[in-house]
Scaffold this motif. Structure first.
Motif, PDB file in Angstrom:
ATOM      1  N   VAL A 273       1.407  -4.590  -9.004  1.00 25.62           N
ATOM      2  CA  VAL A 273       0.039  -4.127  -9.243  1.00 25.62           C
ATOM      3  C   VAL A 273      -0.763  -5.293  -9.818  1.00 25.62           C
ATOM      4  O   VAL A 273      -0.293  -5.976 -10.726  1.00 25.62           O
ATOM      5  CB  VAL A 273       0.012  -2.946 -10.238  1.00 25.62           C
ATOM      6  N   MET A 274      -1.942  -5.516  -9.250  1.00 20.94           N
ATOM      7  CA  MET A 274      -2.868  -6.500  -9.788  1.00 20.94           C
ATOM      8  C   MET A 274      -4.072  -5.760 -10.332  1.00 20.94           C
ATOM      9  O   MET A 274      -4.656  -4.935  -9.618  1.00 20.94           O
ATOM     10  CB  MET A 274      -3.310  -7.455  -8.677  1.00 20.94           C
ATOM     11  N   LYS A 275      -4.398  -5.995 -11.578  1.00 25.15           N
ATOM     12  CA  LYS A 275      -5.580  -5.366 -12.174  1.00 25.15           C
ATOM     13  C   LYS A 275      -6.535  -6.480 -12.580  1.00 25.15           C
ATOM     14  O   LYS A 275      -6.176  -7.384 -13.331  1.00 25.15           O
ATOM     15  CB  LYS A 275      -5.146  -4.559 -13.409  1.00 25.15           C
ATOM     16  N   ASN A 276      -7.754  -6.406 -12.080  1.00 24.81           N
ATOM     17  CA  ASN A 276      -8.746  -7.419 -12.455  1.00 24.81           C
ATOM     18  C   ASN A 276      -9.208  -7.217 -13.886  1.00 24.81           C
ATOM     19  O   ASN A 276      -9.303  -6.084 -14.367  1.00 24.81           O
ATOM     20  CB  ASN A 276      -9.973  -7.333 -11.537  1.00 24.81           C
ATOM     21  N   VAL A 277      -9.526  -8.325 -14.555  1.00 22.42           N
ATOM     22  CA  VAL A 277     -10.165  -8.245 -15.868  1.00 22.42           C
ATOM     23  C   VAL A 277     -11.617  -8.682 -15.669  1.00 22.42           C
ATOM     24  O   VAL A 277     -11.892  -9.834 -15.312  1.00 22.42           O
ATOM     25  CB  VAL A 277      -9.486  -9.178 -16.894  1.00 22.42           C
ATOM     26  N   LEU A 278     -12.528  -7.738 -15.861  1.00 25.25           N
ATOM     27  CA  LEU A 278     -13.951  -8.058 -15.781  1.00 25.25           C
ATOM     28  C   LEU A 278     -14.491  -8.189 -17.196  1.00 25.25           C
ATOM     29  O   LEU A 278     -13.994  -7.550 -18.128  1.00 25.25           O
ATOM     30  CB  LEU A 278     -14.719  -6.964 -15.036  1.00 25.25           C
TER      31      LEU A 278
ATOM     32  N   GLN B  50      13.418  -2.085 -11.272  1.00 22.77           N
ATOM     33  CA  GLN B  50      14.127  -1.199 -10.345  1.00 22.77           C
ATOM     34  C   GLN B  50      13.833   0.264 -10.670  1.00 22.77           C
ATOM     35  O   GLN B  50      13.935   0.664 -11.839  1.00 22.77           O
ATOM     36  CB  GLN B  50      15.640  -1.471 -10.473  1.00 22.77           C
ATOM     37  N   ASP B  51      13.412   1.052  -9.690  1.00 22.92           N
ATOM     38  CA  ASP B  51      13.184   2.496  -9.848  1.00 22.92           C
ATOM     39  C   ASP B  51      12.001   2.851 -10.734  1.00 22.92           C
ATOM     40  O   ASP B  51      11.768   4.026 -11.015  1.00 22.92           O
ATOM     41  CB  ASP B  51      14.432   3.225 -10.403  1.00 22.92           C
ATOM     42  N   GLU B  52      11.267   1.899 -11.231  1.00 27.23           N
ATOM     43  CA  GLU B  52      10.100   2.243 -12.064  1.00 27.23           C
ATOM     44  C   GLU B  52       9.015   2.812 -11.160  1.00 27.23           C
ATOM     45  O   GLU B  52       8.675   2.218 -10.137  1.00 27.23           O
ATOM     46  CB  GLU B  52       9.577   0.992 -12.783  1.00 27.23           C
ATOM     47  N   PRO B  53       8.468   3.975 -11.504  1.00 24.17           N
ATOM     48  CA  PRO B  53       7.444   4.551 -10.636  1.00 24.17           C
ATOM     49  C   PRO B  53       6.162   3.699 -10.629  1.00 24.17           C
ATOM     50  O   PRO B  53       5.831   3.072 -11.643  1.00 24.17           O
ATOM     51  CB  PRO B  53       7.164   5.929 -11.232  1.00 24.17           C
TER      52      PRO B  53
ATOM     53  N   ALA C 198       0.853  -1.185   0.000  1.00 23.16           N
ATOM     54  CA  ALA C 198       0.000   0.000   0.000  1.00 23.16           C
ATOM     55  C   ALA C 198       0.889   1.236   0.000  1.00 23.16           C
ATOM     56  O   ALA C 198       1.724   1.401   0.900  1.00 23.16           O
ATOM     57  CB  ALA C 198      -0.888  -0.002   1.243  1.00 23.16           C
ATOM     58  N   PRO C 199       0.763   2.111  -1.000  1.00 24.59           N
ATOM     59  CA  PRO C 199       1.671   3.264  -1.097  1.00 24.59           C
ATOM     60  C   PRO C 199       1.562   4.185   0.120  1.00 24.59           C
ATOM     61  O   PRO C 199       0.455   4.472   0.591  1.00 24.59           O
ATOM     62  CB  PRO C 199       1.191   4.001  -2.360  1.00 24.59           C
TER      63      PRO C 199
ATOM     64  N   ALA D 264       3.168   4.611 -10.833  1.00 22.25           N
ATOM     65  CA  ALA D 264       2.189   5.019 -11.854  1.00 22.25           C
ATOM     66  C   ALA D 264       2.428   4.285 -13.172  1.00 22.25           C
ATOM     67  O   ALA D 264       1.481   3.911 -13.872  1.00 22.25           O
ATOM     68  CB  ALA D 264       2.267   6.531 -12.069  1.00 22.25           C
ATOM     69  N   ALA D 265       3.695   4.041 -13.502  1.00 24.37           N
ATOM     70  CA  ALA D 265       4.005   3.360 -14.759  1.00 24.37           C
ATOM     71  C   ALA D 265       3.593   1.882 -14.686  1.00 24.37           C
ATOM     72  O   ALA D 265       3.104   1.318 -15.665  1.00 24.37           O
ATOM     73  CB  ALA D 265       5.496   3.487 -15.057  1.00 24.37           C
ATOM     74  N   VAL D 266       3.770   1.287 -13.524  1.00 23.70           N
ATOM     75  CA  VAL D 266       3.386  -0.121 -13.357  1.00 23.70           C
ATOM     76  C   VAL D 266       1.858  -0.250 -13.452  1.00 23.70           C
ATOM     77  O   VAL D 266       1.330  -1.167 -14.088  1.00 23.70           O
ATOM     78  CB  VAL D 266       3.879  -0.676 -11.998  1.00 23.70           C
ATOM     79  N   ARG D 267       1.169   0.698 -12.827  1.00 26.32           N
ATOM     80  CA  ARG D 267      -0.300   0.697 -12.896  1.00 26.32           C
ATOM     81  C   ARG D 267      -0.763   0.833 -14.339  1.00 26.32           C
ATOM     82  O   ARG D 267      -1.682   0.140 -14.786  1.00 26.32           O
ATOM     83  CB  ARG D 267      -0.894   1.848 -12.072  1.00 26.32           C
ATOM     84  N   ALA D 268      -0.124   1.749 -15.058  1.00 23.58           N
ATOM     85  CA  ALA D 268      -0.533   1.986 -16.451  1.00 23.58           C
ATOM     86  C   ALA D 268      -0.338   0.717 -17.273  1.00 23.58           C
ATOM     87  O   ALA D 268      -1.170   0.360 -18.118  1.00 23.58           O
ATOM     88  CB  ALA D 268       0.270   3.142 -17.036  1.00 23.58           C
ATOM     89  N   ARG D 269       0.730   0.021 -17.006  1.00 25.40           N
ATOM     90  CA  ARG D 269       1.043  -1.201 -17.749  1.00 25.40           C
ATOM     91  C   ARG D 269      -0.013  -2.284 -17.473  1.00 25.40           C
ATOM     92  O   ARG D 269      -0.562  -2.897 -18.399  1.00 25.40           O
ATOM     93  CB  ARG D 269       2.419  -1.686 -17.296  1.00 25.40           C
ATOM     94  N   ALA D 270      -0.296  -2.511 -16.198  1.00 27.97           N
ATOM     95  CA  ALA D 270      -1.279  -3.538 -15.855  1.00 27.97           C
ATOM     96  C   ALA D 270      -2.653  -3.166 -16.412  1.00 27.97           C
ATOM     97  O   ALA D 270      -3.389  -4.012 -16.943  1.00 27.97           O
ATOM     98  CB  ALA D 270      -1.349  -3.697 -14.332  1.00 27.97           C
ATOM     99  N   THR D 271      -2.985  -1.883 -16.320  1.00 27.51           N
ATOM    100  CA  THR D 271      -4.291  -1.411 -16.784  1.00 27.51           C
ATOM    101  C   THR D 271      -4.434  -1.582 -18.294  1.00 27.51           C
ATOM    102  O   THR D 271      -5.490  -1.990 -18.791  1.00 27.51           O
ATOM    103  CB  THR D 271      -4.475   0.068 -16.386  1.00 27.51           C
ATOM    104  N   ARG D 272      -3.353  -1.296 -19.004  1.00 28.75           N
ATOM    105  CA  ARG D 272      -3.414  -1.385 -20.465  1.00 28.75           C
ATOM    106  C   ARG D 272      -3.625  -2.836 -20.911  1.00 28.75           C
ATOM    107  O   ARG D 272      -4.473  -3.121 -21.756  1.00 28.75           O
ATOM    108  CB  ARG D 272      -2.120  -0.826 -21.067  1.00 28.75           C
ATOM    109  N   VAL D 273      -2.871  -3.737 -20.315  1.00 26.91           N
ATOM    110  CA  VAL D 273      -2.995  -5.143 -20.720  1.00 26.91           C
ATOM    111  C   VAL D 273      -4.405  -5.658 -20.368  1.00 26.91           C
ATOM    112  O   VAL D 273      -5.048  -6.344 -21.173  1.00 26.91           O
ATOM    113  CB  VAL D 273      -1.893  -6.003 -20.054  1.00 26.91           C
ATOM    114  N   ALA D 274      -4.893  -5.289 -19.183  1.00 28.36           N
ATOM    115  CA  ALA D 274      -6.244  -5.734 -18.791  1.00 28.36           C
ATOM    116  C   ALA D 274      -7.295  -5.154 -19.730  1.00 28.36           C
ATOM    117  O   ALA D 274      -8.270  -5.831 -20.103  1.00 28.36           O
ATOM    118  CB  ALA D 274      -6.527  -5.321 -17.340  1.00 28.36           C
TER     119      ALA D 274
END
Ligand code: ADP
Length: 392
Positions: free
Chosen positions: A312-317, A362-365, A222-223, A367-377
């Motif tokens: 980051v875990m992003k659900n796919v609905l 390493q050092d990836e913010p 949790a950030p 927000a970038a990880v969230r964007a990645r998971a969100t895009r793939v989902a």
């Protein structure tokens, strides 16, 4: 000589399905008592039997073929499980623990007895009781069916006295739970595992983001969670696991309430692997499904440390796209470092059909990880790349 034990999972949803991979890796045999021939876990295990988990003889016969019984859901009637225990079946979690996840009134009393932070609550049997409660705590209040709720079904927010009319139909016999409406800053979850001989471990505390009462995204850890709150909620979850005699994985869902009381309140307990723990499959040394198997067999528990600075875990609905595999080329090339998990379910709007885990380099913010998971989902959900996305 074959000495590997057989684990019987009651319920054939995606949680049972996701136990199958770790079971294969550990050389364990999984049997599943499935609700129907097409449910998620059936295609993933060698032994699936279709039957009604509410039927005594079905449950008994299933238990007779396995070394330990565990669960994909919390709906098996406690009295049937008590009978299994009396007959000498190893049931994990035991019904005496599981009832705290089956009944929110039982859970509230236990949390209170342990002196852990609960929202103000009461058992109510009429709308007058609700009004009397609200007179003490103020509006809004939250009315809950103690049993059988999930993803916000069985939860009714009453804004004011006029809202009481909406609650009339909810009183159909048996007490309901009413709680103060908690003005929380965010929802947290802490996942723990405990084995019958007593050892217990916790994973890092996560933030879980709900959309329309359904888990949408989980951020691990949790950030910006104050360390003292992380320590307090972890200690609370381990204490609950020990005092309630939990075996297997348990998720404790919490409300963060900065600046008031302990800084958090307990929301509810789930005694099984949980959506808020899916990130551990790729983001922790030991994933929750492997850990659950270890725990219910009373094997040494695995390390729970995160393997990346953020996961980051992003659900796919279920959405517009009904051909998930058809979206794989685009999804997998869009996020080569993201991990796609699909549950083998038919796509229906809003149904949980998979999730995507992404880990920070390493050092990836974050927000970038969230964007990645969100895009793939989103590609899996919609079948095509969202127009304005960046590549990895
Ligand atoms: P479920 O069994 O459906 O998961 P919960 O008790 O977790 O039910 O409630 C679903 C959601 O409703 C929670 O995730 C939270 O967002 C909201 N909620 C539940 N209880 C309260 C409360 N006392 N105050 C404010 N919001 C609440």
């Amino acid at each position: 000589m074959v000495t590997f034990p057989v684990i019987g999972v009651v319920g054939g949803g995606q949680l049972a399905r996701m136990m199958a991979g770790p079971a294969v890796e550990l050389g364990l045999e999984l049997h599943v008592l499935a609700e129907g021939p097409d449910v998620s876990a059936v295609a993933a295990v060698a032994h699936a039997q279709v039957g009604d988990y509410r039927d005594r003889e079905t449950l008994r016969a299933f238990a007779a073929g396995v070394d330990v019984v565990t669960f994909d859901h919390e709906h098996v009637p406690g009295e049937l499980l008590e009978e299994l225990v009396r007959d000498g079946v190893a049931v994990h979690p035991a019904p005496s623990a599981l009832r705290h996840a089956q009944d929110k009134l039982v859970m509230r009393r236990a949390v209170e007895d342990l002196g852990l932070p609960n929202p103000a609550w009461a058992a109510v049997s009429t709308t007058d009781d609700v009004a009397a409660f609200a007179a003490r705590t103020g509006w809004p209040v939250v009315l809950k069916t103690p049993r059988g709720g999930y993803d916000g079904k069985g939860v009714l927010v009453l804004r004011d006295a006029a809202g009481l009319a909406d609650a009339e139909g909810w009183f159909t016999g048996g007490d309901l739970l009413v709680e103060q409406f908690v003005p929380f800053s965010r929802e947290l979850s802490v996942l723990v595992a405990r084995r019958p001989s007593g050892d217990a471990v916790a994973w890092p505390v996560v933030e879980s983001i709900q959309v329309d009462s359904v888990c949408d995204e989980v951020l691990a850890p949790a950030p910006d969670l104050p360390p003292e709150v992380a320590d307090a909620v972890t200690a609370a979850a381990l204490r609950l696991a020990e005092q309630l005699g939990v075996t297997g994985v348990m998720a404790v869902e919490l409300f963060e309430t900065p600046g008031s009381g302990a800084g958090y309140l307990v929301n509810e307990l789930a005694m099984r692997p949980h959506n808020s723990g899916h990130w551990t499959m790729d983001g922790a040394v030991t994933g929750q499904f492997e850990q659950h198997l270890r725990a219910v067999l009373d094997l040494p528990l695995g390390a729970t440390a995160a393997v990346a600075p953020h996961a980051v875990m992003k659900n796919v609905l279920g959405g517009a796209n009904t051909d998930l595999y058809g979206a794989y080329r685009s999804a997998l090339s869009s996020g080569p470092s993201a991990k796609v998990h699909v549950y083998g379910k038919d796509v229906r709007p809003g149904r949980k059909i998979g999730h995507v885990n992404a880990l920070a380099a390493q050092d990836e913010p974050l927000a970038a990880v969230r964007a990645r998971a969100t895009r793939v989902a989103a590609i899996l959900r919609d079948g095509a790349e969202p127009p304005s996305s960046d590549q990895d």
